[in-house]
Design a protein around this motif. Structure first.
Motif, PDB file in Angstrom:
ATOM      1  N   TYR A  16       0.855  -1.170   0.000  1.00 18.80           N
ATOM      2  CA  TYR A  16       0.000   0.000   0.000  1.00 18.80           C
ATOM      3  C   TYR A  16       0.903   1.236   0.000  1.00 18.80           C
ATOM      4  O   TYR A  16       2.024   1.186   0.521  1.00 18.80           O
ATOM      5  N   TYR A  18       0.901   5.396   1.173  1.00 20.25           N
ATOM      6  CA  TYR A  18       0.231   6.481   1.891  1.00 20.25           C
ATOM      7  C   TYR A  18       0.872   7.770   1.416  1.00 20.25           C
ATOM      8  O   TYR A  18       1.992   8.115   1.791  1.00 20.25           O
ATOM      9  N   THR A  20       0.163  11.010   1.740  1.00 17.83           N
ATOM     10  CA  THR A  20       0.121  12.151   2.661  1.00 17.83           C
ATOM     11  C   THR A  20      -0.679  13.308   2.067  1.00 17.83           C
ATOM     12  O   THR A  20      -0.773  13.466   0.856  1.00 17.83           O
ATOM     13  N   TYR A  47      -2.912   1.950  -4.307  1.00 21.94           N
ATOM     14  CA  TYR A  47      -3.263   3.258  -3.750  1.00 21.94           C
ATOM     15  C   TYR A  47      -4.746   3.243  -3.373  1.00 21.94           C
ATOM     16  O   TYR A  47      -5.597   2.956  -4.207  1.00 21.94           O
ATOM     17  N   GLN A  51      -7.860   7.581   1.470  1.00 22.95           N
ATOM     18  CA  GLN A  51      -6.911   8.000   2.497  1.00 22.95           C
ATOM     19  C   GLN A  51      -6.894   9.527   2.599  1.00 22.95           C
ATOM     20  O   GLN A  51      -7.083  10.241   1.616  1.00 22.95           O
ATOM     21  N   CYS A  54      -3.153  11.620   8.434  1.00 31.12           N
ATOM     22  CA  CYS A  54      -2.735  10.581   9.383  1.00 31.12           C
ATOM     23  C   CYS A  54      -3.129  10.930  10.811  1.00 31.12           C
ATOM     24  O   CYS A  54      -3.048  10.075  11.703  1.00 31.12           O
ATOM     25  N   GLN A  74      -8.122   5.724   9.155  1.00 35.61           N
ATOM     26  CA  GLN A  74      -7.074   5.480   8.166  1.00 35.61           C
ATOM     27  C   GLN A  74      -6.613   4.021   8.188  1.00 35.61           C
ATOM     28  O   GLN A  74      -6.443   3.398   7.135  1.00 35.61           O
ATOM     29  N   VAL A  84       2.819  -0.721   4.394  1.00 37.71           N
ATOM     30  CA  VAL A  84       2.261   0.593   4.066  1.00 37.71           C
ATOM     31  C   VAL A  84       3.441   1.554   3.936  1.00 37.71           C
ATOM     32  O   VAL A  84       4.107   1.866   4.932  1.00 37.71           O
ATOM     33  N   VAL A  86       5.033   5.115   3.273  1.00 38.50           N
ATOM     34  CA  VAL A  86       4.602   6.499   3.488  1.00 38.50           C
ATOM     35  C   VAL A  86       5.589   7.454   2.825  1.00 38.50           C
ATOM     36  O   VAL A  86       6.797   7.315   2.988  1.00 38.50           O
TER      37      VAL A  86
END
Length: 256
Positions: A16, A18, A20, A47, A51, A54, A74, A84, A86
């Motif tokens: 996955y 993330y 931001t 994706y 989302q 955070c 989340q 995940v 980031v």
């Protein structure tokens, strides 16, 4: 915050990502570049469109209940046991370390800790899990690296960012004075203490410009927004881009 030494898994088939809030809002191209890097490293990228934040702004402002609500929403988006990844060290620090504190002693503690163990910052994942090797196809240039406070102190990813840049034969990494000092952004800190934040970014931009590097690199868009805004206001030619975009440009020789 977890203090144990991290043991890295073998490269997975899927991850996955993330992206931001700041990447999604201000620089979606850098998010796409980061996803492309992961694909070049041999993993399928998933994706999740829903989302959002955070929870770090609420957490750093003392609103733990709001941060917990955001965190639970989340984490529910990433049900499969895939890593995940980031695209920010500060968001990575929130999700890998501070989620644990928020839910310590609660009914969610075990599931949250399991989720936190799956969270990796981008450069950390590329170096420690994917063992990515880079072939530099770009022209000779010089760069200076800025790492956010959370990325440096919580995730320790200034080390992995340097390792990736160090693989680029035509790229000279220049050292700035007081490299570990904050740029003055700090999320809500810049809003609550604008005069202090301005003084800090004045120091940071001066040290960056004194290196005479051609390009500023960072893996955190919060810092880049703050620093780039100050550089533009000052009339300085130096500008910063996300590390993922810089790395991909060297692999694909976008300068040709």
């Amino acid at each position: 915050m977890s203090s144990t030494i991290r043991i890295y898994p073998a490269r997975p088939e899927k991850v996955y990502v993330y992206a931001t809030c700041l990447v999604d809002t201000f620089s979606p191209d850098s998010g796409l570049d980061a996803m492309r890097l992961l694909e070049l490293a041999g993993v399928d990228v998933i994706y999740v469109p829903k989302q959002s934040c955070c929870g770090q702004p609420a957490y750093s402002s003392g609103y733990d209940d709001d941060a917990r609500t955001t965190a639970l929403s989340q984490m529910a988006l990433f049900p499969e046991p895939w890593p995940v990844v980031v695209f920010s060290g500060s968001c990575g620090g929130m999700m890998h370390h501070h989620y644990r504190r928020l839910f310590a002693g609660s009914e969610h503690e075990q599931s949250v800790n399991e989720f936190c163990d799956r969270v990796f910052e981008l450069t950390e994942f590329l170096v420690q899990v994917c063992r990515l090797r880079l072939e530099d196809k770009g022209p000779a240039t010089s760069v200076v690296l800025h790492t956010s406070c959370a990325a440096r102190r919580e995730m320790k990813v200034h080390v992995t960012a340097r390792q990736l840049l160090g693989q680029l034969e035509q790229v000279e990494l220049r050292e700035q004075d007081y490299e570990s000092e904050c740029c003055g952004f700090g999320g809500t800190f810049a809003v609550r203490h604008p005069a202090i934040s301005e003084a800090m970014v004045q120091d940071k931009t001066r040290h960056l410009c004194e290196t005479r590097a051609e390009q500023l690199i960072s893996a955190d868009w919060g810092c880049l927004l703050n620093i780039n805004g100050a550089l533009e206001y000052q009339g300085q030619p130096l500008r910063g881009i996300h590390l993922a975009s810089f790395l991909l440009s060297r692999l694909e020789d976008r300068h040709a």
